[in-house]
Enzyme design. Structure first.
Site, PDB file in Angstrom:
ATOM      1  N   ARG A   1       0.959  -1.192  -0.104  1.00 42.80           N
ATOM      2  CA  ARG A   1      -0.060   0.031   0.000  1.00 42.80           C
ATOM      3  C   ARG A   1       0.917   1.404  -0.011  1.00 42.80           C
ATOM      4  NH1 ARG A   1      -3.984  -0.821   4.771  1.00 42.80           N
ATOM      5  NH2 ARG A   1      -4.646   1.230   4.192  1.00 42.80           N
TER       6      ARG A   1
ATOM      7  N   ASP B   1      -3.064   7.816   4.324  1.00 44.41           N
ATOM      8  CA  ASP B   1      -2.546   7.968   3.032  1.00 44.41           C
ATOM      9  C   ASP B   1      -1.742   9.322   2.863  1.00 44.41           C
ATOM     10  OD1 ASP B   1      -5.324   8.500   0.951  1.00 44.41           O
ATOM     11  OD2 ASP B   1      -4.444  10.006   2.249  1.00 44.41           O
TER      12      ASP B   1
ATOM     13  N   HIS C   1      -6.924   8.091  12.072  1.00 46.00           N
ATOM     14  CA  HIS C   1      -6.397   6.565  12.305  1.00 46.00           C
ATOM     15  C   HIS C   1      -4.960   6.562  11.969  1.00 46.00           C
ATOM     16  CE1 HIS C   1     -10.637   5.423  10.896  1.00 46.00           C
ATOM     17  NE2 HIS C   1     -10.545   5.702  12.244  1.00 46.00           N
TER      18      HIS C   1
ATOM     19  N   CYS D   1      16.932  -0.453  24.753  1.00 51.06           N
ATOM     20  CA  CYS D   1      17.824  -0.997  23.578  1.00 51.06           C
ATOM     21  C   CYS D   1      17.020  -0.623  22.370  1.00 51.06           C
ATOM     22  CB  CYS D   1      18.033  -2.505  23.772  1.00 51.06           C
ATOM     23  SG  CYS D   1      16.338  -3.422  23.776  1.00 51.06           S
TER      24      CYS D   1
ATOM     25  N   CYS E   1      14.182  -4.588  16.410  1.00 49.10           N
ATOM     26  CA  CYS E   1      15.267  -4.276  17.398  1.00 49.10           C
ATOM     27  C   CYS E   1      16.370  -5.441  17.206  1.00 49.10           C
ATOM     28  CB  CYS E   1      14.779  -4.053  18.952  1.00 49.10           C
ATOM     29  SG  CYS E   1      15.902  -3.757  20.070  1.00 49.10           S
TER      30      CYS E   1
ATOM     31  N   CYS F   1      16.311  -7.050  21.673  1.00 48.42           N
ATOM     32  CA  CYS F   1      15.313  -7.483  22.208  1.00 48.42           C
ATOM     33  C   CYS F   1      14.307  -8.082  20.993  1.00 48.42           C
ATOM     34  CB  CYS F   1      14.564  -6.722  22.917  1.00 48.42           C
ATOM     35  SG  CYS F   1      13.568  -5.267  22.273  1.00 48.42           S
TER      36      CYS F   1
ATOM     37  N   SER G   1     -18.033   5.497   3.925  1.00 47.00           N
ATOM     38  CA  SER G   1     -19.076   4.473   4.037  1.00 47.00           C
ATOM     39  C   SER G   1     -19.834   4.752   5.330  1.00 47.00           C
ATOM     40  CB  SER G   1     -19.042   3.108   3.748  1.00 47.00           C
ATOM     41  OG  SER G   1     -17.819   2.746   4.653  1.00 47.00           O
TER      42      SER G   1
HETATM   43  C1  BV8 Z   1     -12.138   1.822  18.573  1.00 48.96           C
HETATM   44  C2  BV8 Z   1      -6.126   2.254   9.627  1.00 48.96           C
HETATM   45  C3  BV8 Z   1     -12.213   1.471  20.933  1.00 48.96           C
HETATM   46  C4  BV8 Z   1      -5.809   0.964   9.391  1.00 48.96           C
HETATM   47  C5  BV8 Z   1      -8.572   2.071   9.997  1.00 48.96           C
HETATM   48  C6  BV8 Z   1     -18.595   1.666  18.202  1.00 48.96           C
HETATM   49  C7  BV8 Z   1     -17.754   2.042  18.960  1.00 48.96           C
HETATM   50  C8  BV8 Z   1     -16.200   1.841  19.032  1.00 48.96           C
HETATM   51  C9  BV8 Z   1     -15.677   1.041  18.270  1.00 48.96           C
HETATM   52  C10 BV8 Z   1     -16.455   0.078  17.362  1.00 48.96           C
HETATM   53  C11 BV8 Z   1     -17.888   0.601  17.402  1.00 48.96           C
HETATM   54  N1  BV8 Z   1     -18.622  -0.344  16.675  1.00 48.96           N
HETATM   55  C12 BV8 Z   1     -17.654  -1.140  16.070  1.00 48.96           C
HETATM   56  C13 BV8 Z   1     -16.508  -1.007  16.673  1.00 48.96           C
HETATM   57  C14 BV8 Z   1     -15.213  -1.475  16.280  1.00 48.96           C
HETATM   58  C15 BV8 Z   1     -14.484  -0.908  15.002  1.00 48.96           C
HETATM   59  C16 BV8 Z   1     -15.362  -0.769  13.934  1.00 48.96           C
HETATM   60  O1  BV8 Z   1     -15.889   0.324  13.682  1.00 48.96           O
HETATM   61  N2  BV8 Z   1     -15.777  -1.910  13.262  1.00 48.96           N
HETATM   62  C17 BV8 Z   1     -16.734  -1.398  11.984  1.00 48.96           C
HETATM   63  C18 BV8 Z   1     -16.005  -2.269  10.736  1.00 48.96           C
HETATM   64  C19 BV8 Z   1     -18.032  -2.064  12.364  1.00 48.96           C
HETATM   65  N3  BV8 Z   1     -13.896   0.349  15.449  1.00 48.96           N
HETATM   66  C20 BV8 Z   1     -12.685   0.260  15.789  1.00 48.96           C
HETATM   67  O2  BV8 Z   1     -12.034  -0.897  16.067  1.00 48.96           O
HETATM   68  C21 BV8 Z   1     -11.926   1.507  16.157  1.00 48.96           C
HETATM   69  N4  BV8 Z   1     -11.298   1.406  17.385  1.00 48.96           N
HETATM   70  O3  BV8 Z   1     -13.239   2.181  18.444  1.00 48.96           O
HETATM   71  O4  BV8 Z   1     -11.363   1.412  19.752  1.00 48.96           O
HETATM   72  C22 BV8 Z   1     -11.921   0.322  21.604  1.00 48.96           C
HETATM   73  C23 BV8 Z   1     -10.666   0.024  21.849  1.00 48.96           C
HETATM   74  C24 BV8 Z   1     -10.489  -0.858  22.762  1.00 48.96           C
HETATM   75  C25 BV8 Z   1     -11.521  -1.682  23.253  1.00 48.96           C
HETATM   76  C26 BV8 Z   1     -12.645  -1.404  22.890  1.00 48.96           C
HETATM   77  C27 BV8 Z   1     -12.679  -0.420  22.215  1.00 48.96           C
HETATM   78  C28 BV8 Z   1     -10.692   1.492  15.286  1.00 48.96           C
HETATM   79  C29 BV8 Z   1     -11.155   1.895  13.786  1.00 48.96           C
HETATM   80  C30 BV8 Z   1      -9.965   2.311  12.835  1.00 48.96           C
HETATM   81  C31 BV8 Z   1      -9.559   1.143  12.013  1.00 48.96           C
HETATM   82  N5  BV8 Z   1      -8.250   1.416  11.158  1.00 48.96           N
HETATM   83  N6  BV8 Z   1      -7.772   2.466   9.131  1.00 48.96           N
HETATM   84  C32 BV8 Z   1      -5.513   0.951   7.747  1.00 48.96           C
HETATM   85  O5  BV8 Z   1      -5.791   1.689   6.916  1.00 48.96           O
HETATM   86  O6  BV8 Z   1      -4.772  -0.177   7.491  1.00 48.96           O
HETATM   87  S1  BV8 Z   1     -10.269   2.132   9.398  1.00 48.96           S
HETATM   88  C33 BV8 Z   1     -10.511   2.013   7.829  1.00 48.96           C
HETATM   89  O7  BV8 Z   1     -11.402   1.847   7.395  1.00 48.96           O
HETATM   90  C34 BV8 Z   1      -9.664   3.090   6.720  1.00 48.96           C
HETATM   91  O8  BV8 Z   1      -9.091   4.109   7.689  1.00 48.96           O
HETATM   92  C35 BV8 Z   1     -10.818   3.764   6.136  1.00 48.96           C
HETATM   93  O9  BV8 Z   1     -10.813   5.113   5.870  1.00 48.96           O
HETATM   94  C36 BV8 Z   1     -11.890   3.495   7.190  1.00 48.96           C
HETATM   95  C37 BV8 Z   1     -13.192   3.762   6.915  1.00 48.96           C
HETATM   96  O10 BV8 Z   1     -13.508   3.109   5.704  1.00 48.96           O
HETATM   97  P1  BV8 Z   1     -14.097   4.512   4.663  1.00 48.96           P
HETATM   98  O11 BV8 Z   1     -13.185   5.573   4.504  1.00 48.96           O
HETATM   99  O12 BV8 Z   1     -15.425   4.717   4.865  1.00 48.96           O
HETATM  100  O13 BV8 Z   1     -13.636   3.625   3.343  1.00 48.96           O
HETATM  101  P2  BV8 Z   1     -14.762   2.595   2.663  1.00 48.96           P
HETATM  102  O14 BV8 Z   1     -14.012   1.754   1.524  1.00 48.96           O
HETATM  103  O15 BV8 Z   1     -15.682   1.845   3.466  1.00 48.96           O
HETATM  104  O16 BV8 Z   1     -15.740   3.487   2.040  1.00 48.96           O
HETATM  105  C38 BV8 Z   1     -15.297   4.499   0.876  1.00 48.96           C
HETATM  106  C39 BV8 Z   1     -16.655   5.190   0.394  1.00 48.96           C
HETATM  107  O17 BV8 Z   1     -16.107   6.203  -0.661  1.00 48.96           O
HETATM  108  C40 BV8 Z   1     -17.687   4.385  -0.378  1.00 48.96           C
HETATM  109  O18 BV8 Z   1     -18.879   4.984   0.523  1.00 48.96           O
HETATM  110  C41 BV8 Z   1     -17.624   4.910  -1.609  1.00 48.96           C
HETATM  111  O19 BV8 Z   1     -18.850   5.073  -2.047  1.00 48.96           O
HETATM  112  C42 BV8 Z   1     -16.850   6.358  -1.403  1.00 48.96           C
HETATM  113  N7  BV8 Z   1     -16.553   6.728  -2.699  1.00 48.96           N
HETATM  114  C43 BV8 Z   1     -15.799   5.984  -3.890  1.00 48.96           C
HETATM  115  N8  BV8 Z   1     -15.253   6.692  -4.697  1.00 48.96           N
HETATM  116  C44 BV8 Z   1     -15.680   8.035  -4.484  1.00 48.96           C
HETATM  117  C45 BV8 Z   1     -16.182   8.102  -3.057  1.00 48.96           C
HETATM  118  N9  BV8 Z   1     -16.753   9.144  -2.615  1.00 48.96           N
HETATM  119  C46 BV8 Z   1     -16.487  10.279  -3.037  1.00 48.96           C
HETATM  120  N10 BV8 Z   1     -15.840  10.402  -4.133  1.00 48.96           N
HETATM  121  C47 BV8 Z   1     -15.517   9.181  -4.825  1.00 48.96           C
HETATM  122  N11 BV8 Z   1     -14.768   9.366  -6.007  1.00 48.96           N
END
Ligand code: BV8
Length: 241
Positions: free
Chosen positions: A68, A103, A118, A133, A147, A150, A189
């Site tokens: 990526r 990104d 994020h 270390c 590292c 470790c 989304s």
């Molecule tokens: C957390 C980095 C607390 C990594 C990413 C409620 C409360 C708290 C947590 C949760 C909850 N419910 C569920 C959870 C857990 C989870 C979660 O949300 N799960 C989902 C799947 C249900 N959340 C977490 O785990 C978060 N942590 O809350 O911790 C906690 C901690 C400890 C113990 C308990 C609780 C952490 C979430 C962060 C994850 N990391 N990214 C990496 O990139 O590798 S998230 C990842 O998804 C990306 O960052 C991305 O940006 C993000 C969201 O997706 P979108 O950006 O929306 O992208 P997607 O592909 O889905 O959609 C793209 C959209 O673009 C589409 O709609 C499409 O139509 C549109 N599009 C396409 N082309 C265009 C366009 N729009 C405009 N113009 C265009 N041309």
């Protein structure tokens, strides 16, 4: 309907913007939920972007991020990123940009105050708490690097599923969502929390919410209007002088 949104932008004292992977789509970066290609097609990003996956298969997850990073290094910010940066230059302090993207394209477009909730794919951090270390300047090369003393592994400085968001970034994002009178929700989304909750908070505080996305989203239900358009096409017209 673009004219109404342009009017709302003109009227708004404080604008919060929440972006997701869709704003980078027109730069050529596949969105998070686009079908993965090639080698990665067999994996679900949601399963790869976790600490458990990294601890179980460090090389596989490291290689996915390297793939990526390589792709991101070859792309450029698009007209959507640039329009947001230009607006902030013309109206200092009026627009707060919050992104779920890792990104760095908003920052490269000139949005230097971007709240990256994020983290960043362009940086690494230690997997386990750094010990005396652990020196990032003296790594043992590898996939992942580690590292030499470790064995602590390097990992991408992104927020994985199940990990808390950086507190300072989340606080700043929540403050902006609660204080704005207009929120633009662009290219997400609306599935991932707590990021998507920022749009709910803005709505609950009485802000106008505009969703900009060619497809329906989970946040349409709190939108005062949905512009079913690609971001790079509509943002320049919405945000120009
Ligand atoms: C957390 C980095 C607390 C990594 C990413 C409620 C409360 C708290 C947590 C949760 C909850 N419910 C569920 C959870 C857990 C989870 C979660 O949300 N799960 C989902 C799947 C249900 N959340 C977490 O785990 C978060 N942590 O809350 O911790 C906690 C901690 C400890 C113990 C308990 C609780 C952490 C979430 C962060 C994850 N990391 N990214 C990496 O990139 O590798 S998230 C990842 O998804 C990306 O960052 C991305 O940006 C993000 C969201 O997706 P979108 O950006 O929306 O992208 P997607 O592909 O889905 O959609 C793209 C959209 O673009 C589409 O709609 C499409 O139509 C549109 N599009 C396409 N082309 C265009 C366009 N729009 C405009 N113009 C265009 N041309």
């Amino acid at each position: 309907m673009r004219d109404t949104v342009r009017q709302w932008i003109r009227e708004a004292r404080r604008i919060a913007v929440l972006t997701g992977a869709g704003i980078s789509a027109e730069s050529g970066v596949p969105t998070f939920r686009d079908a993965q290609t090639g080698l990665w097609a067999q994996f679900n990003p949601q399963e790869l972007a976790t600490e458990a996956a990294f601890r179980a298969h460090p090389q596989r997850v490291w290689d996915w991020y390297a793939f990526r990073r390589e792709m991101i290094a070859k792309v450029a910010p698009n007209a959507g990123h640039l329009a947001l940066a230009a607006f902030s230059k013309r109206h200092p302090g009026r627009l707060t940009l919050i992104t779920q993207n890792v990104d760095g394209l908003h920052q490269r477009a000139g949005s230097h105050e971007t709240i990256a909730i994020h983290g960043s794919i362009l940086q690494d951090q230690w997997l386990d708490a750094a010990r005396p270390c652990c020196d990032a300047g003296a790594l043992q090369a590898g996939r992942p690097p580690r590292c030499p003393v470790c064995g602590n592994l390097r990992r991408p400085a992104v927020v994985w599923f199940g990990e808390s968001l950086p507190a300072a970034a989340l606080d700043a994002a929540e403050e902006a969502a609660n204080a704005c009178d207009l929120m633009l929700v662009i290219g997400t989304s609306g599935v991932v929390y707590p990021a998507a909750g920022l749009a709910l908070a803005a709505h609950q505080r009485g802000a106008r919410v505009v969703v900009i996305n060619p497809e329906p989203t989970e946040l349409d239900r709190v939108a005062d209007h949905c512009l079913r358009e690609p971001a790079a096409q509509c943002l320049p017209a919405l945000l120009e002088h």
